[in-house]
Each structure stands twice: as C-alpha cells, then as structure tokens.
Design a protein around this motif. Structure first.
Motif, short mmCIF file in Angstrom:
data_model
loop_
_atom_site.label_atom_id
_atom_site.label_comp_id
_atom_site.label_asym_id
_atom_site.label_seq_id
_atom_site.Cartn_x
_atom_site.Cartn_y
_atom_site.Cartn_z
N SER A 283 0.67 -0.06 -1.74
CA SER A 283 0.20 -0.78 -2.91
C SER A 283 -0.61 -2.00 -2.48
CB SER A 283 1.38 -1.22 -3.79
OG SER A 283 2.18 -0.12 -4.16
N TYR A 284 -1.52 -2.41 -3.36
CA TYR A 284 -2.32 -3.59 -3.04
C TYR A 284 -2.68 -4.34 -4.31
CZ TYR A 284 -6.48 -0.98 -4.59
OH TYR A 284 -7.39 -0.27 -5.33
N GLN A 285 -3.06 -5.61 -4.12
CA GLN A 285 -3.63 -6.43 -5.17
C GLN A 285 -4.73 -7.29 -4.56
OE1 GLN A 285 -1.25 -8.70 -8.19
NE2 GLN A 285 -2.24 -10.50 -7.28
N ILE A 286 -5.93 -7.23 -5.13
CA ILE A 286 -7.06 -8.04 -4.68
C ILE A 286 -7.52 -8.90 -5.85
CG2 ILE A 286 -9.41 -8.04 -3.78
CD1 ILE A 286 -8.82 -5.28 -2.57
N ASP B 280 -3.76 -16.38 -1.70
CA ASP B 280 -2.39 -16.33 -2.21
C ASP B 280 -2.20 -15.29 -3.30
OD1 ASP B 280 -3.84 -17.47 -4.24
OD2 ASP B 280 -2.57 -19.23 -4.48
N ALA B 281 -3.29 -14.68 -3.77
CA ALA B 281 -3.20 -13.66 -4.82
C ALA B 281 -3.74 -12.32 -4.35
CB ALA B 281 -3.96 -14.11 -6.07
N THR B 282 -3.79 -12.14 -3.04
CA THR B 282 -4.27 -10.89 -2.45
C THR B 282 -3.28 -10.43 -1.39
OG1 THR B 282 -6.61 -11.46 -2.82
CG2 THR B 282 -6.12 -9.78 -1.15
N SER B 283 -2.87 -9.18 -1.49
CA SER B 283 -1.92 -8.65 -0.50
C SER B 283 -1.99 -7.13 -0.50
CB SER B 283 -0.49 -9.12 -0.79
OG SER B 283 -0.04 -8.56 -2.01
N HIS B 284 -1.48 -6.56 0.57
CA HIS B 284 -1.43 -5.11 0.71
C HIS B 284 -0.19 -4.73 1.49
CE1 HIS B 284 -2.32 -1.24 2.81
NE2 HIS B 284 -2.70 -0.91 1.59
N VAL B 285 0.53 -3.71 1.01
CA VAL B 285 1.70 -3.23 1.73
C VAL B 285 1.55 -1.73 1.95
CG1 VAL B 285 3.26 -5.00 0.84
CG2 VAL B 285 3.02 -2.84 -0.40
N ASP B 286 2.05 -1.28 3.07
CA ASP B 286 2.11 0.15 3.39
C ASP B 286 3.33 0.33 4.30
OD1 ASP B 286 1.76 2.80 3.85
OD2 ASP B 286 -0.16 2.63 4.89
N TYR B 287 4.48 0.48 3.67
CA TYR B 287 5.71 0.57 4.46
C TYR B 287 6.56 1.73 3.96
CZ TYR B 287 8.25 -1.68 0.59
OH TYR B 287 8.80 -1.98 -0.63
N ASP B 288 7.44 2.17 4.83
CA ASP B 288 8.37 3.25 4.52
C ASP B 288 9.75 2.67 4.26
OD1 ASP B 288 6.48 5.31 4.88
OD2 ASP B 288 6.77 5.23 7.04
N GLU B 289 10.40 3.21 3.25
CA GLU B 289 11.75 2.81 2.91
C GLU B 289 12.67 4.01 3.06
OE1 GLU B 289 13.13 0.44 -0.87
OE2 GLU B 289 13.30 2.58 -1.28
#
Length: 841
Positions: free
Chosen positions: A513-516, A527-536
């Motif tokens: 997921s991401y937010q730009i 501070d309002a931009t991030s991206h995650v790509d992880y396994d749970e």
C-alpha cells in the motif's frame, strides 16, 4: 406378533495414529424415520459396535433429528430423545443394547400441531385411567410433533398439555389418535389478557441455543439479520452485533466469519429468515471454530439431497437527505448430491453524513475558539456477486467451492464550514475477489483453503483555509492486500465420553500500500507520503478436550499457541479457553466461561504517513501499533429460559482506539490510534422476555458497566474510571392477525460513558418497522425507519489542557421501503464470508 432380534455390526473407519484408535463420527438427518430403520441405516456406516435390539419393539418410535459429527453412542442417544427407550453401552465388548423400558404390544401414536399447523415439539402426553384418572404412563412429542407411548389398557384417557395452550382430554380405544391441534390459552386478569409463551431457548453441547423457527413466530423477520438481533440479549450498535453488551463474532454453520462487520450484516440482510434452524450463543467459542471469545453460530437448515429450483427477488428505496435504490436476486439449484447457488445485488444512490466540531484550542498560553460543520455527500454504485457449488458425497463427506466478488465506485465531497473552510473531493474504487474451497472427510477431518485479493485505489483533492494558513493538496493512495488462509481440524472420540479436537491455521498476507501527497507546486510532502510492502504471518495450533457428563454438565477446554510475525513484531502468545455449563433442571442453567484472544489493528492504521482530512483535522498512522489481548470471564444464570442474569469481567491489555489531541504549537487536531496500558470492564446484565395477550411480545435488557482506562496519550496521562448503563429491547405488536401486519419497535439508550480521553454523552436511538406478509408467504412489504430521532454520538475531551467536542450523526435518519417476492419454497444457500475486517481506510 412376531418379535425379531437384530444384531447389527456397524462399520468403523479407524484412523491409525500414535494417539490410538478413534471412532468415526456420525452425521445424519432423519425425518419421521422409525428408530429401527435408523439403526439399520447405521449398519452400513459403522463396524465398531454390535447393536442388539428387537425390531418390532422399536418400530413405532419415529425420529426427527439432525445428528452432526457425533460418536455412535451419542448419536443413538440423541435419536432416542424422550422415548421410553434405554441404551446400554459395553465398550469393552464393543456392544450396544437398545430396548424399550415399557414392554407392551400397544403403542399410542399421534402428532401434535399448533393453531397454525406447525408441529409442537416437547408437548406433554399423559395416559390416564378413564375411570379414576390415575396415571398409567406418559411421554413427550419430538421435534415433528410425533409421539409414541407404550400402554396396555384397551381404553384410555389421553391428556395433552403445553405451556400457554389449552389442555386437551381425549378418550382413545385405538392406538392411532391422529393429528391433534392445540389452541392458545388466554387468561383474563382484571381486564388484561395474558397469553402463555413458548420456550424458545435451551442448551446443547455446552451452548445456549435458540430455536429460530419458534423465535420467528414471536418476533417476525424477513431476513437473517433481523432474526438475529431479535434474540433476547442481542443488539446492534454502530455496525457491531453485541450480546449482553459485548461484541460477538458471527459464525455460519460452524465456520468463522470471513467478512468485516458491516459486510456481514449486509450478507445477513439478504439471507431469508426462513432458512435459519437455530442460533448457538457461545460465551467462549471452542478453538475448533478458529475464533475466540464470545460468538454466535448461526445454523441453517440442511436441504442437501433435495431436487429444487428456487429463488428470491427483492428491491427497495432508502430515503434520508437523499435517496438510494437497491435490487437483487438469489437462485439456488439442488439436484441430489449437487447444489449450485448464485446471488447478485445492485445499489445506486447518494449518501449523506454529518459531523460537527467545537473547541477551545490551547495555542501557546491562549485559548482560540473553533467550530465547524462537515457535510459528506457521496454518489456511488455497488455490485456484489457470488456463485458457489457444493457436492455432498455423503452426509459427512462434502466438497465446496465458491467465488465471491465486489465492485464499487464512489465519488464523495466533504464540505467544511465555520472557523475553517475546506472542500475535499475524492474518488475511489473497491475491488474484492475471493476463492474459497473446503473439504469435510467422514472421519472428522475438515480442511479449508481461501484466497482473497483486495484493492482500493483512491484520489483526493483538498482545498482548505484556517485563519492565515491554507492547504492545497492532492493525494493518490492505494491499498492492496493479498491473503492466503489454510485451516485443518480433526475431531476424535476418546474412551469414557471424552472428545479430542486439534488443528491449526496458517494465514499469509502481503500488504502493498502507498500514499503520495503533493503540495501546490507538485512536490511530495514527506510526512504525508509513505509506502509499505511487507508480509504478515499468523500461525497457530490448538488442542482441546470436551466431555458431556450425564445430561446436566458440559465441559470444554482448549489451549492455542499463536505466532504473529509482521514488519515490527515477531512473538508467540498462548490463549487458553474454558466453558462449563450446568443444566440445573429443564428450565434453569448456569454457565461459567473464560476466553482469551488477540485483536489486530487494521492495515491502514499502521501506515507511517499523515492524512489531512480538512484544514484543521489530521489523521496520523501509527507503525508502532501492536495487537491487543483480550481476556473475558462470564458467569451466566438463565432462569425459566426467559430471564438471564450475567456477571462479567473483560481485561484488555494493549487496547487500542483512535483519539483526538490538540497540540499547543499550532491550530490542528490530531486523530491517532494508540495502545493503552489497559482498558478493563466489570459489569452486570439482565434480560427478560414478556408478553401481553396474543398481540404483544418483546424483550428488555439492562446493563451496568464499570470501565477503567489507563494510558499515556502524547503528554496526557489517562487514568479514568466510570459507571454507565445501557437499556435496550424489542416490542412486537400484531396490528392485524387476519392480514398478518406487525409493528416492531427497537429502542436503545446509553447513559454517559467514557473512552480514553472522551466523555460520551447519553443518547437514545429508536428504530421502527412496519411489516406485512401475504398469507401464502410469497410477498413481503417492509417499511422501516432507522434512527428516527436523529440521535447523534457526542464526545468531549477536557483532559489537562484539552477542550474538544465532536458530534457524529451516523447513521443519519433514514426510511426505507422494501418489497420481497419468493419463487417456490426459497431456502438460500449459506455463504462463507470474506474477511475484510482489517482492510479499508
């Protein structure tokens, strides 16, 4: 009469494992089958025991029952029911003896029905001497209303009675008395008519069980959701189904729910109430269900093996500030062992929501007054669809495959006026695909595999102004979650009536997921931009034991070891479970339960970015948010099957919830989920059913709740306690018996309460329904008003230097009119729901 002795060798399916030899489980549905024929049928399915019985002695005892996954002796005992038949088990010799305790050549037989022609189970039948009315014998009717009672005298007086119905006396000189119809008994007291009620609840396998067809005669409903919330003690608040004031997990036919709470309710609203058989309320769900804590298992009627093509069409309109139309249909085809079902629902319209804020903001050493009103206007289209297939290889041997999908498109506008002015326009889509397969083996093994792909892309534009500051931002975000789930469960029967359960699950999730967020110059805000790509990964294994001690005491205990592995967490936890139910007598029950579980935060709440909702409001993610634990103890006493009293304790270390914080260095309110040290609850709850004549039925519930919250939120120390109360219930008035018109009223009141930094003001919510059904049951017309007083939830934070008030209207007052048409004798297929509880923004 010729008396034939049958010795049956029952086939055993033996599982060769280090634990030893285990008996095969029995699953069968019997409909007015003689006990002798049922034992003969078991001859083709078991070989572990030799059954000895006299065929003609048991031939008149017809049975109507559904036996599910039981050991052979337990299955036979359920089939015997209240008949004067005794079973003796000699496990060392592998022999079972079944015999009538009152040996006679005559059996008095008949069927008992009510005023509407429905079978009356558990009616009392007494055989009396017609000369002096002395008791010669007696018995109880089974679920189909049928009874068979041995007797010797040629001419007898039969007395048939049922609570709330007129007692019938009948002289009989023939063994077959035919069909007997009972009429309700009305007693007049000082001008008030009070009519007796049927008992709609009981106990089974250590659970509190409600007979749904019987309950629906008291509280009418067209869909499974309305039927569910009519169970005494069950209510719905803010999209959550609760029992005795506590949130419950919904299970369908022993399978854990795979859908978020709001989508579960929508699914249940599409499921006809007529398909429900019973509801099992479990204060502490056994580990084999793969859920923990309080749960309700909704059991549907089993129509496998029938040949039918049926369906249902529905459509309606919901009006609040704006309007929404909806229509859908379901179809089911059964042919022998094969069952195919398909459903589709379309929704299109405009939604509305409203939120108001007031604050005295602590800016430096000053107080700056602030107020605003935000109105949400959204236009959207929803498509929900499903197709499934079931193949019943045999009664306890099944294969299922299903696909579930959703497509949604929404355009929304949030307009904020007041101290701050802003406009936020957004467009989003939702795509959901789920493929599910399950397999049940005849030796107690169940395997499940599920794959879910969820995507929600969204674009937003915010223009806002607060005093001299302004925001002009563009946001592009997407949540993409892929999930695999594998489950395996095995059940074995052990010596001396013990049952062993063990199994586990493995869940693998990828969150990409991401937010730009771009400012006016097109540059990203860090501070309002991030991206995650992880396994749970969530993996667990459990082992459990259960035992039924006689007819009065049920015990169930299990322990689960669970590993949770995510980007920042890798830990093992142990979750024990225990449930003990004591049936004091036929109408009174005591239940003691203990449960423990983990609750995981939503995927989006663990993002590290900030989402700017308006010129004043900010929503912060929290990548350090960790799972919470929940420990519950319940002591329940049910009196006369109508009055329930519960004492409970719930301890929640690491409890998390979103709260508001006003910083002193700028004009903004920060909404952030955070972990508490703990949130603990202690309470008492009481519920009762009531009736007035034949025209009014209902139930009422009262809860007293003491809450203790402790945490550190930013620089705010929180250590708060409060005592609050909840009142709720349902009243059903029959406006016209001739035309089948009912009016249903659902009030809900909560006194002042707390949650973290918030004081929650008292509120009263009122729902009302007017329902008409044609005599043949084909058509239903339902007019409903929800939150007709337009109640809102008002919260205020005044901890330390904080002063912030929020009023939320949700849902906004709305009225709906729904028409339902049933094609044939429609019984909709049960659906395994898709878990989206942690998905979404």
């Amino acid at each position: 009469m010729r008396r034939t002795l049958y010795t049956l060798t029952l086939i055993a399916c033996v599982l060769c494992m280090p634990l030893g030899t285990f008996a095969q489980r029995i699953t069968h549905t019997y409909n007015k089958v003689s006990l002798s024929e049922a034992l003969l049928q078991l001859n083709s399915e078991q070989k572990e025991y030799i059954i000895n019985f006299l065929y003609n002695e048991l031939e008149d005892f017809r049975i109507t029952a559904t036996v599910k996954n039981k050991k052979l002796p337990d299955a036979i005992q359920q089939m015997i029911g209240f008949y004067p038949v005794r079973m003796t088990v000699k496990p060392n010799d592998h022999e079972i003896y079944v015999e009538c305790t009152h040996k006679t050549d005559r059996h008095l037989t008949g069927t008992i029905i009510d005023e509407q022609g429905q079978p009356m189970g558990y009616a009392n039948v007494a055989i009396l001497n017609p000369v002096d009315s002395t008791l010669l014998g007696g018995g109880v009717s089974n679920e189909s209303g049928y009874f068979a009672i041995p007797y010797e005298q040629a001419k007898v007086l039969v007395r048939i009675s049922y609570v709330g119905y007129k007692t019938i006396y009948k002289i009989c000189s023939q063994s077959e008395v035919g069909t007997i119809r009972l009429q309700p008994e009305t007693i007049k007291l000082n001008g008030v008519q009070v009519t007796g009620e049927r008992i709609v609840s009981g106990t089974e396998n250590g659970h509190l069980v409600y007979n749904m067809p019987m309950l629906l005669q008291v509280y009418p409903a067209d869909n499974a959701y309305d039927a569910l919330v009519s169970i005494p003690g069950v209510s719905e608040m803010g999209g959550t189904v609760m029992f005795s004031g506590w949130a419950v997990t919904l299970i369908i036919n022993g399978k854990p729910t795979m859908l978020s709470a709001d989508k579960v309710m929508e699914q249940l609203k599409q499921m006809p109430a007529a398909m429900l058989a019973k509801a099992e309320v479990m204060p502490s769900a056994p580990a084999k269900y793969h859920v923990r804590g309080m749960a309700i298992n909704i059991v549907t009627k089993d129509f496998s093996g029938t040949n039918q093509l049926s369906g249902q069409l529905m459509g309606g309109w919901r009006q609040h500030k704006y309007g929404t139309g909806y229509a859908g249909g379901s179809i089911i085809y059964n042919h022998g062992k094969l069952g195919i079902d398909a459903s589709y629902k379309f929704t299109n319209g405009t939604g509305y929501g409203q939120v108001e804020h007031e604050a005295n903001h602590p800016l430096g050493d000053q107080r700056i007054p602030y107020s605003d009103k935000t109105r949400n206007h959204s236009d959207g289209t929803d498509h929900d669809y499903r197709i499934g297939m079931d193949y019943a290889i045999s009664d306890s041997h099944r294969l299922s495959l299903a696909y579930t999908g959703q497509w949604n498109s929404t355009r929304s506008t949030n307009t904020t006026t007041g101290t701050a002015q802003s406009t936020q326009n957004s467009r989003q889509h939702t795509y959901l695909h789920n493929v599910d397969a399950s397999y049940s083996a005849p030796f107690g093994l169940q395997i499940g595999v599920s794959y879910t792909n969820y995507q929600e892309p969204r674009t937003q534009h915010l223009e806002g102004k607060l005093n001299d500051s302004s925001r002009d931002l563009d946001v592009d975000s997407r949540q993409k979650v892929s999930k695999w789930l594998f489950t395996a469960d095995q059940t074995h029967a052990l010596p001396k009536g013990w049952e062993l359960n063990y199994g586990g699950k493995a869940q693998f999730t990828n969150n990409n997921s991401y937010q730009i967020t771009l400012d006016t110059s097109g540059l990203p805000l860090s501070d309002a931009t991030s991206h995650v790509d992880y396994d749970e990964r969530i993996m667990n294994a459990y082992v459990g034991l259960s035992k039924q001690i006689g007819q009065t005491l049920s015990l169930d205990a299990s322990v689960t070891a669970e590993q949770y592995h995510a980007a920042k967490w890798n830990e093992w936890r142990i979750y024990p479970q225990f449930n003990a139910m004591w049936n004091v007598n036929a109408k009174n029950m005591l239940n003691l339960s203990f449960s423990s579980e983990a609750v995981y935060p939503s995927y989006w709440s663990t993002m590290s970015s900030i989402y700017y909702a308006s010129a004043y409001s900010e929503i912060w993610g929290n990548p350090d948010l960790k799972p919470m634990s929940k420990y519950e103890i319940n002591l329940m006493w049910q009196l006369n099957r109508k009055y329930t009293f519960t004492a409970f304790v719930m301890l929640e270390p690491d409890y998390f919830v979103q709260m508001a914080y006003q910083p002193t260095d700028r004009m903004a309110v920060i909404m952030k989920e955070t972990n508490f040290d703990y949130s603990n609850y202690f309470g008492l709850q009481a519920s009762a059913q009531f009736s007035l004549g034949s025209w009014l039925n209902g139930n009422v519930m009262a809860t007293a709740l003491y809450r203790h919250d402790k945490t550190q939120f930013f620089d705010l120390p929180i250590d708060r306690t409060y005592l609050s109360g909840i009142l709720g219930g349902m009243a059903v008035a029959k406006l016209s018996q001739k035309h089948n018109i009912q009016f249903i009223l659902n009030p809900f009141f909560q006194t002042k309460a707390i949650q973290g930094v918030y004081d929650i003001e008292p509120f009263l919510r009122l729902n009302a329904t007017l329902r008409y059904t044609t005599k043949n049951g084909k058509w239903s017309l339902v007019a409903k008003g929800e939150n007709i007083l337009n109640a809102h939830i008002s919260t205020r934070s005044t901890i330390a230097n904080q002063d912030y008030t929020m009023c939320v209207w949700m849902p906004y007052t709305n009225y709906s009119l729904t028409a339902i048409y049933r094609i044939g004798n429609f019984k909709e297929k049960q659906k395994k729901l898709v878990d989206t509880s942690r998905m979404g923004y």
